[in-house]
Design a protein around this motif. Structure first.
Motif, PDB file in Angstrom:
ATOM      1  N   GLU A  13      48.529  -4.177  -7.326  1.00  0.00           N
ATOM      2  CA  GLU A  13      47.914  -2.888  -7.005  1.00  0.00           C
ATOM      3  C   GLU A  13      48.416  -1.838  -7.977  1.00  0.00           C
TER       4      GLU A  13
ATOM      5  N   ILE B 289      52.561  -0.299 -11.439  1.00  0.00           N
ATOM      6  CA  ILE B 289      51.808  -1.288 -10.671  1.00  0.00           C
ATOM      7  C   ILE B 289      52.774  -2.073  -9.797  1.00  0.00           C
ATOM      8  N   THR B 290      52.236  -2.760  -8.779  1.00  0.00           N
ATOM      9  CA  THR B 290      53.097  -3.582  -7.928  1.00  0.00           C
ATOM     10  C   THR B 290      53.151  -5.029  -8.422  1.00  0.00           C
TER      11      THR B 290
ATOM     12  N   CYS C  93      44.347  -5.976 -13.509  1.00  0.00           N
ATOM     13  CA  CYS C  93      45.700  -5.803 -12.981  1.00  0.00           C
ATOM     14  C   CYS C  93      45.898  -6.899 -11.935  1.00  0.00           C
TER      15      CYS C  93
ATOM     16  N   GLU D  95      49.928   1.714  -8.558  1.00  0.00           N
ATOM     17  CA  GLU D  95      50.676   2.712  -7.772  1.00  0.00           C
ATOM     18  C   GLU D  95      50.459   4.072  -8.404  1.00  0.00           C
TER      19      GLU D  95
ATOM     20  N   GLY E  55      40.469   1.677  -9.239  1.00  0.00           N
ATOM     21  CA  GLY E  55      41.318   0.727  -9.951  1.00  0.00           C
ATOM     22  C   GLY E  55      41.013   0.642 -11.440  1.00  0.00           C
TER      23      GLY E  55
END
Ligand SMILES: Cc1cc2nc3c(=O)[nH]c(=O)nc-3n(C[C@H](O)[C@H](O)[C@H](O)COP(=O)(O)OP(=O)(O)OC[C@H]3O[C@@H](n4cnc5c(N)ncnc54)[C@H](O)[C@@H]3O)c2cc1C
Ligand code: FES
Lengths: 201, 321
Positions: B286, B312-313, B283, B288, B302
């Motif tokens: 990050e 995800i961010t 990824c 979420e 993760g």
């Protein structure tokens, strides 16, 4: 001889005082007294003012644990002459108890199993009980053939005190009965059972 | 889908039961009986809304004994992009849609000596079916039901009539009445279980109070009607099938996969059941985590994501799919 690795084998994770509990109810047997005394050493004596202690000395009578428990200064302390008498009092106290009361059991497996059964009959989830195994590893075993329960079994195989069969002690544990399972080991050829080994001293 | 065999149903009846709340009755198109469910269960309602296929979970609130049909009650969500708006404004009696088999992630504990339910708003629905079952089984229960205004609160009058005001207590924000959680929880007999369904803040507040009062976690149960929160758009790369799929801001990963013909397993679509757990290969931002299923260390690792509610961010995530 033992059949190990069975999931139903109970786990005792220690008395660990829950500081949020409004009341603490202890049912202790024999060396189980020391489990509470160790908690007081670790967590302080504060919780004792809201604590009720039921104790039966069983095989530890000579150790005078009851005097040490009485000296802790809990709200109430009651010494029972036998396990059934203790369990009866425990049952009556649970009937009057409220949520927020945490229940702690310590002693031999047979005792914990029986006390756990009493608590379950009051709708208590066994996972919410705090338990600690102390003292002899002797087991309470039910013969799967005649259903007779034998207390304080220290060897496997053992001879059923009810029907006389030679029984292998399994790790299979019944919460409902508070007992392990004993299965006939020489059914094919009676008299060929291996020599009993001292597995639960 | 892995376990669900879907049922084609027809809308037998639609009724407005309170401000913004409608009740829907579904009966099977093939005329067969519905499976019996247990109080607390939900179904996934699949709706064909123009080109879009929407799938939302709804708690069953009809009597679990009623196998002629299932009923749900739906709050029209102000910010709805689709589901509840479609059910309220487009769906008509006689229309057809698809229901999953019932799944119960919020059952009551049969070993309990007494059951206390606390509902906030539309969170009343699972308790309506539970109380029906408890009453038939002769169990001790009480309901504490918080509503914004009396006209917003669905069913409180019916429930008080049926079970008595001593067992059904209503608290109305507008009248400055709130559930006196501490008072209710003090002095309950041993073996009492507590169930909470409502907004996240209410659930956390009530369960926190119960823990403070010494209730063990085994006696505490909750369900949140979690919808996948929106976020930024990103890409999902599928490691095994070597595909790339776009996730729109208002889409969950699961919805994006389905829109592209990739079927992934699910049961609740609300971050509670664990069915949609998916391995994360990599990824570039990050994760979420919005679910209630993964343990904190799983979240921190993760390596896992619940694709029904989490996002995800960053700009791309590669999944083990
Ligand atoms: C177990 C369970 C039981 C439930 N039971 C009930 C019940 O009995 N009654 C009830 O009314 N509700 C219930 N819900 C909630 C219900 O499933 C929907 O979440 C709710 O109806 C809101 O849907 P919606 O109108 O936002 O639907 P939609 O708009 O169709 O939402 C579907 C998806 O669209 C996306 N979305 C929606 N709005 C936005 C937005 N503004 N921005 C970005 N993305 C958006 C999200 O991915 C969302 O899940 C339950 C939920 C769960 C998990
Ligand atoms: S489908 Fe249940 S957690 Fe995602």
């Amino acid at each position: 001889m033992l059949v190990a690795g069975i999931k139903s084998r109970p786990v005792y994770s220690g008395l660990n005082i829950d500081i949020h509990a409004k009341r603490h109810l202890f049912a202790l047997e024999g060396e189980g007294a020391l489990a509470l005394i160790d908690q007081v050493k670790a967590a302080g004596a504060d919780f004792l003012k809201n604590a009720d202690i039921l104790y039966v000395a069983s095989g530890s009578r000579a150790e005078d644990h009851d005097r040490k428990l009485a000296a802790l200064g809990a709200d109430t302390f009651w010494l029972a002459p036998t396990i059934p008498v203790l369990l009866n009092r425990f049952h009556v106290m649970l009937g009057q108890a409220h949520m927020g009361t945490r229940i702690y059991l310590a002693g031999t497996e047979g005792f914990i199993g029986q006390a756990q059964q009493v608590a379950m009959n009051h709708g208590v989830d066994p996972a919410s009980l705090h338990t600690e195994h102390r003292g002899s590893a002797a087991r309470r075993v039910q013969c799967v053939h005649c259903k007779g329960i034998t207390d304080s079994v220290t060897t496997s195989p053992y001879t059923c005190t009810h029907c006389g069969l030679s029984l292998l002690v399994r790790d299979h544990y019944s919460r409902r009965l508070g007992a392990f399972q004993g299965v006939c080991i020489d059914a094919e050829e009676p008299g060929t059972a291996p020599k009993p080994e001292e597995l639960f001293p | 889908m892995t376990i669900n065999t879907e049922m084609k149903v027809r809308v037998a009846k639609i009724r407005q039961v309170a401000d913004k709340v409608k009740r829907f009755r579904f009966e099977r198109v093939d005329g067969k009986p519905m499976p019996v469910f247990s109080g607390g269960a939900h179904v996934i309602v699949s709706m064909r809304d123009g080109k879009a296929l929407r799938r939302n979970p709804y708690s069953l609130m009809s009597s679990p004994e009623d196998t002629a049909g299932y009923e749900i009650s739906v709050l029209r969500v102000e910010t709805s992009r689709g589901g509840s708006a479609f059910l309220h404004e487009t769906l008509k009696e006689g229309d057809e849609l698809t229901l999953s088999q019932p799944v119960n992630l919020f059952p009551f504990d049969h070993r309990g000596k007494k059951h206390i339910m606390m509902a906030g708003g539309i969170g009343i629905t699972p308790f309506i079916a539970m109380m029906d079952q408890m009453e038939r089984e002769g169990r001790a229960f009480e309901l504490h039901y918080a509503v914004r205004t009396r006209s917003h609160g669905a069913y409180w009058k019916d429930l008080q009539q049926r079970y008595g005001a001593h067992r059904v207590k209503v608290y109305c924000d507008e009248e400055k009445l709130f559930i006196p959680v501490q008072k209710v929880l003090e002095n309950q007999p041993l073996g009492t279980h507590l169930y909470v369904c409502g907004p996240a803040g209410m659930i956390n507040g009530v369960l926190g109070k119960a823990r403070e009062l010494g209730w063990p976690k085994q006696n505490l149960h909750s369900e949140e009607f979690l919808a996948p929160p929106p976020g930024k758009a990103f890409q999902v790369k599928l490691a095994k099938s070597n595909r790339t799929i776009d996730v729109a801001p208002h889409q969950s990963i699961l919805e994006a996969l389905e829109a592209n013909g990739v079927e992934a397993p699910y049961l609740c679509r609300g971050g509670a059941c664990g069915q949609c757990e998916t391995g994360v290969v990599s990824c570039d931002g990050e994760l979420e985590h919005n679910d209630h299923f993964l343990e904190p260390d799983d979240k921190a690792s993760g390596k896992k994501i619940m694709i029904c509610v989490s996002r995800i961010t960053g700009s791309a995530v590669t999944l083990d799919l």
